[in-house]
Design an enzyme around this catalytic site. Structure first.
Site, mmCIF file in Angstrom:
data_model
loop_
_atom_site.group_PDB
_atom_site.id
_atom_site.type_symbol
_atom_site.label_atom_id
_atom_site.label_comp_id
_atom_site.label_asym_id
_atom_site.label_seq_id
_atom_site.Cartn_x
_atom_site.Cartn_y
_atom_site.Cartn_z
ATOM 1 N N HIS A 135 1.348 2.266 -3.651
ATOM 2 C CA HIS A 135 1.703 3.724 -2.647
ATOM 3 C C HIS A 135 0.608 4.059 -3.079
ATOM 4 O O HIS A 135 -0.271 4.099 -1.503
ATOM 5 C CB HIS A 135 2.428 4.322 -2.942
ATOM 6 C CG HIS A 135 3.198 5.793 -2.161
ATOM 7 N ND1 HIS A 135 3.775 5.614 -1.097
ATOM 8 C CD2 HIS A 135 1.905 6.468 -2.058
ATOM 9 C CE1 HIS A 135 3.332 6.935 0.031
ATOM 10 N NE2 HIS A 135 2.470 7.064 -0.883
ATOM 11 N N GLU A 136 -0.223 5.167 -4.396
ATOM 12 C CA GLU A 136 -1.408 5.656 -3.899
ATOM 13 C C GLU A 136 -2.613 4.905 -3.945
ATOM 14 O O GLU A 136 -3.895 5.123 -3.141
ATOM 15 C CB GLU A 136 -1.460 6.409 -5.514
ATOM 16 C CG GLU A 136 -0.086 7.415 -5.320
ATOM 17 C CD GLU A 136 0.077 8.114 -4.811
ATOM 18 O OE1 GLU A 136 -1.267 8.613 -3.406
ATOM 19 O OE2 GLU A 136 0.949 8.935 -4.715
ATOM 20 N N HIS A 139 -2.954 3.978 -0.248
ATOM 21 C CA HIS A 139 -3.918 5.197 0.585
ATOM 22 C C HIS A 139 -5.885 5.696 -0.117
ATOM 23 O O HIS A 139 -6.063 5.630 1.822
ATOM 24 C CB HIS A 139 -3.288 7.055 -0.383
ATOM 25 C CG HIS A 139 -2.044 7.063 0.450
ATOM 26 N ND1 HIS A 139 -1.860 7.734 1.795
ATOM 27 C CD2 HIS A 139 -0.760 7.861 -0.514
ATOM 28 C CE1 HIS A 139 -0.172 7.624 1.443
ATOM 29 N NE2 HIS A 139 0.027 8.843 0.182
ATOM 30 N N CYS A 175 2.182 -1.742 8.347
ATOM 31 C CA CYS A 175 1.108 -0.999 7.477
ATOM 32 C C CYS A 175 -0.185 -2.281 7.087
ATOM 33 O O CYS A 175 -1.225 -2.384 6.824
ATOM 34 C CB CYS A 175 2.174 -0.975 6.338
ATOM 35 S SG CYS A 175 2.314 0.928 6.466
#
Length: 179
Positions: A135-136, A139, A175
């Site tokens: 997830h990070e 980003h 995404c």
């Protein structure tokens, strides 16, 4: 013409403080397996007292990211700081600003550095560490929080570990278009 393979994106991992070797190995394999990036463990991130919330042992994640971005400007790749220290940020939830909100990780969209902390991962440790890493790092690669699919790993956990647990280690079709 001969096709020249594109060079793999590099992620440099720096540890901040003592880090469990199994956790480090998991993060390396997660990045390598999920994103097919080259991973280089690149030493220690310094423990700097001014990065802590005053009178605590909790680090303000934004301060860590800012220092890392200036320290690592010469690295040609992303940087993931892995730590067992507690980290936090100011977080607005339902219109309320929560100062120094404890978090699993933080990254800026399209920025170089992310930080991931195992401090709060007492439950479902391996699963959460895997998902938060994906997830990070997502980003830093330009992905925002996903509003299309609650199961997408880029969904906003809204400060709850149970929301992390409810995601899958996959990107939804929307995404995927942005990577």
């Amino acid at each position: 013409p001969v096709e020249v393979p594109e060079e793999k994106q590099i992620v440099f991992i720096q540890t901040m403080g003592k880090v469990n070797q199994d956790d480090l190995n998991l993060v390396v394999s997660t990045i390598s397996d999920f994103y097919d990036f080259q991973v280089i463990v690149n030493g220690q991130f310094p423990i700097i007292d001014s990065l802590k919330v005053k009178n605590t042992n909790r680090f303000q994640a934004n301060r860590v990211l800012n220092v890392s971005n200036s320290m690592n400007v010469d690295l040609d790749g992303k940087v993931l700081i892995l730590t067992e220290y507690d980290i936090c940020t100011d977080r607005t939830l339902n219109g309320v600003v929560n100062k120094n909100w404890g978090i699993f990780g933080l990254a800026g969209v399209n920025k170089q550095t992310t930080i991931v902390s195992t401090y709060r991962m007492k439950t479902n440790h391996v699963n959460r560490l895997t998902k938060v890493t994906v997830h990070e790092l997502g980003h830093t690669l330009g992905l925002q929080h996903c509003h299309y699919d609650q199961k997408c790993v880029m969904s906003d956990a809204k400060g709850k570990g149970s929301n992390v647990d409810g995601t899958e280690i996959k990107l939804c079709s929307e995404c995927k278009k942005h990577i």
